[in-house]
Structure formats: structure tokens, C-alpha cells
Design a protein around this motif. Sequence first.
Motif, mmCIF file in Angstrom:
data_model
loop_
_atom_site.group_PDB
_atom_site.id
_atom_site.type_symbol
_atom_site.label_atom_id
_atom_site.label_comp_id
_atom_site.label_asym_id
_atom_site.label_seq_id
_atom_site.Cartn_x
_atom_site.Cartn_y
_atom_site.Cartn_z
ATOM 1 N N ARG A 27 6.413 -3.134 4.242
ATOM 2 C CA ARG A 27 5.573 -1.947 4.410
ATOM 3 C C ARG A 27 6.399 -0.680 4.624
ATOM 4 O O ARG A 27 5.857 0.434 4.591
ATOM 5 C CB ARG A 27 4.635 -2.136 5.607
ATOM 6 N N ASP A 193 -0.775 -6.347 9.296
ATOM 7 C CA ASP A 193 -1.160 -7.244 8.208
ATOM 8 C C ASP A 193 -1.056 -8.691 8.692
ATOM 9 O O ASP A 193 -0.259 -9.009 9.577
ATOM 10 C CB ASP A 193 -0.216 -6.997 7.010
ATOM 11 N N SER A 347 -6.963 -2.776 -6.555
ATOM 12 C CA SER A 347 -5.879 -2.623 -5.579
ATOM 13 C C SER A 347 -5.442 -3.978 -5.052
ATOM 14 O O SER A 347 -6.284 -4.791 -4.650
ATOM 15 C CB SER A 347 -6.349 -1.750 -4.417
ATOM 16 N N SER A 349 -3.325 -4.316 -2.328
ATOM 17 C CA SER A 349 -3.337 -4.238 -0.860
ATOM 18 C C SER A 349 -4.723 -3.957 -0.301
ATOM 19 O O SER A 349 -5.035 -4.319 0.822
ATOM 20 C CB SER A 349 -2.399 -3.122 -0.399
ATOM 21 N N GLU A 351 -5.531 -1.128 0.525
ATOM 22 C CA GLU A 351 -5.310 -0.078 1.525
ATOM 23 C C GLU A 351 -4.787 1.213 0.907
ATOM 24 O O GLU A 351 -4.533 2.168 1.644
ATOM 25 C CB GLU A 351 -4.302 -0.545 2.591
ATOM 26 N N THR A 352 -4.570 1.237 -0.394
ATOM 27 C CA THR A 352 -3.971 2.416 -1.019
ATOM 28 C C THR A 352 -4.850 3.634 -0.771
ATOM 29 O O THR A 352 -6.036 3.652 -1.157
ATOM 30 C CB THR A 352 -3.768 2.148 -2.522
ATOM 31 N N SER A 378 -9.439 -6.209 3.602
ATOM 32 C CA SER A 378 -8.773 -4.897 3.601
ATOM 33 C C SER A 378 -9.814 -3.782 3.525
ATOM 34 O O SER A 378 -11.010 -4.040 3.313
ATOM 35 C CB SER A 378 -7.824 -4.818 2.404
ATOM 36 N N THR A 400 4.975 -5.552 -7.693
ATOM 37 C CA THR A 400 3.916 -6.551 -7.854
ATOM 38 C C THR A 400 4.116 -7.353 -9.131
ATOM 39 O O THR A 400 4.550 -6.828 -10.160
ATOM 40 C CB THR A 400 2.536 -5.886 -7.859
ATOM 41 N N LYS A 603 5.285 -1.275 0.203
ATOM 42 C CA LYS A 603 4.312 -2.114 -0.490
ATOM 43 C C LYS A 603 2.923 -1.505 -0.459
ATOM 44 O O LYS A 603 2.175 -1.590 -1.423
ATOM 45 C CB LYS A 603 4.295 -3.496 0.174
ATOM 46 N N SER A 604 2.592 -0.950 0.666
ATOM 47 C CA SER A 604 1.220 -0.514 0.862
ATOM 48 C C SER A 604 1.258 0.996 1.077
ATOM 49 O O SER A 604 1.836 1.462 2.052
ATOM 50 C CB SER A 604 0.711 -1.258 2.095
ATOM 51 N N THR A 606 -0.320 3.944 2.145
ATOM 52 C CA THR A 606 -1.501 4.397 2.876
ATOM 53 C C THR A 606 -1.472 5.887 3.178
ATOM 54 O O THR A 606 -2.181 6.358 4.047
ATOM 55 C CB THR A 606 -1.661 3.590 4.189
#
Length: 608
Positions: A27, A193, A347, A349, A351-352, A378, A400, A603-604, A606
Motif C-alpha cells: 500500500r 486490509d 476496480s 481494490s 478503494e480507488t 471494499s 495487477t 497498490k491501492s 485512495t
Amino acid sequence: MCGIVGYIGKHAAAPVILDGLSKLEYRGYDSAGMAVFDGKHIQIRKSAGRLKVLEELTHGGATMPGNIGVGHTRWATHGAPSDINSHPHYNAEETIAVVHNGIIENYLPLKEKLVSKGYTFVSDTDTEVLAHLIDYYYKGNPLEAITKVMHRVQGSYALGILFAEHPDQIFAVRKDSPLIVGQNEDGCFIASDVPAILKYTRKVYFIQNQEVVRLRADHMHFYTVDEEEITKEPVTIEWDANAAEKGGYAHFMLKEMYEQPKTVTDTLSPRIKDKDIVIEELGMTEEEIKAIHKIFIVACGSAYHAGVTGKYVIEGIARIPVEVDVASEFRYRNPILEEGTMVIVISQSGETADTLAALRESQQLGHKVLGIVNVVGSSIAREADNVMYTWAGPEIAVATTKAYSAQLIALYLLAIKFGKVRGKLDEVAFYRMLEDLKRLPAQIEMLLANKQRIQRFANRYIGAKDVFFIGRGTDFAISMEGSLKLKEISYIHSEAYAAGELKHGTISLIEKGTLVAAVVTQDALFQKTLSNMVEVKARGAFVLAVTNEGNTEIEKAADYVIYIPRTNQYFTNSLAIIPLQLFGYYVAVGKGCDVDKPRNLAKSVTVE
Ligand code: M6R
């Protein structure tokens, strides 16, 4: 962006926190820190660099005794990655410590107000404002101080907070940044997470926006932003804990590439029933499917690339017009969503930030949203009107692979379902497509088995300066993803072009030896792309071709050929992506790059 872990219980907190952070390093990984209450004070250790620097600094946590603490891995937004900007942040008396994931948008006016009241700041972060603001409102009641702060800050935040005066409690807070809490017989946990605490408990609570949790060693209490106590139901996580471990592979990315046959099967098979496609979670009647006039697909990065493939496939099979938008553009371009428009957000995650905002924008405009999401529970999964899960399991590598492959499958299923319901597919074509889909996992396995040949080829390009990917139709869509895979992990400049577009400017960049990867799986466009390959070869390019078995004619225009098994023309991306992923991976490995954690990425995502 940023990972948070907290623990209170019977065991030493620091090793538990370090262990949890190691599962969250994807993250953010530019700095890390921990705050642990040692019986008298809140001790903080933090440092720029990877988590291992913090592990060394604290001897695996041994130099930070205490049974209550919070930790953080950072992806810098406000202030450079440095020791001082790392989390946790203290108030002046060092009696309050805060870790934060997200962005405080109004931190500047808040900072000015605090400075005018005599507060001094040591870092450049927005988070330090929170530590001082909590201090400002703290009159002995932590919950009251926290909720006052929540009413005053704008932006997104997941927080873990310690108060020296309340050494038996951790506070966890959430707004628009993910946060979960969990409990076992030895203590309570907070985390950004699930993988961070999966080893300790499978019963987790998803914290909703504007909620606060007070964690003690043996119980947790949940509150609204108005300090009203609420009850919440736990969710049992079914994932295999080993899924978040490397399991003998050199990198998570390699392991996740190898999981693709399973991911495709898991996403596909629950939705093929009695020789039909059944997508219960779609929540649409046949009449509603027939009434769709247009589809918007909105996503970021690789999920956007999956959406571009989706456009070709849905338009081709179901004959519904599709627009694909990058979420950060969609949300600010005042999109025209008319009656009969379906919105799909994609998505991994869930969470984008931009994708979530696009979802909310669509809902505000009165449209239902289907989320194609990987992470169960999520934000996007919770807020979408309907959710079609991609059953890829936890994906750890920043680049990914398996989640992207699962997204393609979800889009194929929708296209075929819509095509059948709308009378665009006859029975024979429908059954053939189902059979072709079912064959994909074995075909992907065959391609993965060819990894050594691709590794040898990739080794020749570790010194490359530029690489171009070209293709037409779905081959263009997969070129975009192949190009992103290479550049994000190997740091080699790369671009994807619609093959016919290259000569409108970009071809001037082709020099002797420049690698051009041509994806040529669409039989109807074969000769067209072949001509484009000849054009670049004539200018000195070294041409790699990815094409269907049997297309040996390509050898006259290509210097190196990778053949993929034959499948339906709409599903070739599921196969063509495998050698492109392997190529990007082995170039990065050959260059000695940190494959799972490429520089500057997380990775995420946010934040906007
Ligand atoms: O979690 P999401 O699918 O919403 O993430 C979208 C992108 O950030 C993500 O696909 C990104 O482009 C990856 N690094 C690509 O490998």
C-alpha cells in the motif's frame, strides 16, 4: 495508499504490528513507523525507507516493549519521504500519537489556526494537524475529542490513535479510506486490509464512513460521529491465509500470474449453470437488459484497460454502444447519462478514490451502478448498487495480473449474457462461446509453461530505452495493458498505439533496434496490422509478434513470434496478455528492479 495496523492484547504489540505491516507494504513503502505504549510513555520509532529499516531499528520490535500500539507504512502525499514526515505523529507533549491513511484537504487553514494558538509543527504532513487538533479538543474524553475533529476536517482518513492517558485503548476512525477491525481470544486488531490480520482472526468488522471504534484487549465498541454507540455484525473472511504469502515463488507477481488459470475458473464457473450464464448479482430482469441503450465503463489503470477490451467485446457481441472513461476524467467532465444508460465501474481494490467518486457521481445523477470488484467488502463493493465479484483472491503485487484477467472474464460474461438476451447471439454461437471460455484456463496454463522462452527473449531487452506496443481492435486494448505492465515495473519507457495510428507521428521515434511488440490476434485485421509491422521493420525496428497458432505468414514481417492457442476472437486478450505479463516481469527481474513494489507506486490509490 498507506497501510495501518494496530494491536492491543496479551502479546507484545510491536512484532504483531511489524508482521501486519509486512502484509500491507504494497500500500506504500517509502517509510514506516510504530508507536507503542511502554507503560509510561508512548514511544515512537520511524524511518524513511522500507519496512525492513524499521525492523532493524527496533530489532524486530524487541526494543519497543508494550502490549498496545499502532504502525504505518507510508506513500508520501504531503511532504517528502523522510524520517520526520513518517508516521506516527505526536502532539507536543507526546501523549497522543496518530497514524493516518488519506488526505486532510483543509489542513492548511487548520494548521494556521493551530499555529495562531501556539502549536508548533515539526513535519510537512497533513497528518500532524490531526495530532494537534485532537490535542486541542482533548479534555479527558478521547471519543469527544476525536468526533469534534471529525466534524472539522475535510478529506479522507483512516486513523489509528493512542492516548497516553488511556493506555488500555486504541481508537480507530474511518472516512473514505479503508479500515477494518478484528478480534481473537488474545486481543483486538485494526488494519487497512484483511491480509494484515488474517493470520490472527477471520472475523472482521468493516468500519463504515464516519464511524469510530474503541478497542480494548478483550472487546470493541463502535460509535457514530455523534458518539452514539452502535452494534455491528462481523464478516467471516473465507480467503486462504496462504493466498497472501509468496508460497515459494520469487515474487508475488510471478505467483499471481501462475494463479490466473484458477482465477479465471473461479470467476467463470459459478456463473455458468445448466449451459446458461446466470449472473444473479446483476440484479437486472431481461426487460431491463433489453432496455439498455448505452453502457459507460469507468475505471483507472489496468482496470481501465480491461474496460477498453470490454468495449470491443460488448459492442461486438451484444451490439450495445459502450463508452470507456478514465475515472479521474469522468468525474469532472459532467458526463451525459441519459435514461437507459448503465454504468459499470471496475476496480481490483474497490478503494480507488477516482473510481469511487465516479460511482457516486453516477448515483447522484440517478443511475444504478454495477461494480466489478475483487476485494470483498471494499468501499466500491459496498456502495455499488450491484456487485459482480472477480474471485481472484488477495492480489499483493502492485502490478495487477490475476485481477485483470478476472475482470476480462466478468466483462465477457456480461457481453454474452446481454447478447443472448437481446437476440444478438444464436444458440450455436452462444454454446461455442461457453465452450471457448471453459477452455481458457488450460490454454493460459500452456502459455505460462512457456515462460523460459520469454525469459530468454526478455533478457535481450533489459537495456532497452523505448518499447512500443501496437495492435488493432481488442489487440490495441491488450497492447495498452502490455505496455503498462512493462513500464510500471521495469521503468522502461513504453507506449501503446493503435497500429494504424503510429505513422501519424510516433513512427519518427523508431530507430534501428527499437522493439515493437505487435499483437495480431484478430483475423479480420491480420493483413492491416501486418502492413504496420512491415512499416516499422523498414525503419529498423525489431518486431516481436504475438499471434494465433497457424498464422505463420506473420514470420515474414516479424523477427520473433509468440503463438497463442486459438480461441474466440473476442477472448484472445485473456491469452495474449500472458506472454506480455511474462515479458514485463522478466525484463524487470533482469534489470534488478523491485518487481512487487515499483518505485513511486502503491497498490491501492485512495487519493485523487
Ligand atoms: O484497484 P484498482 O483496480 O481500482 O486500481 C486501478 C489502478 O490503480 C491499477 O490497475 C494500476 O494501474 C496497477 N498498478 C496496474 O498494474
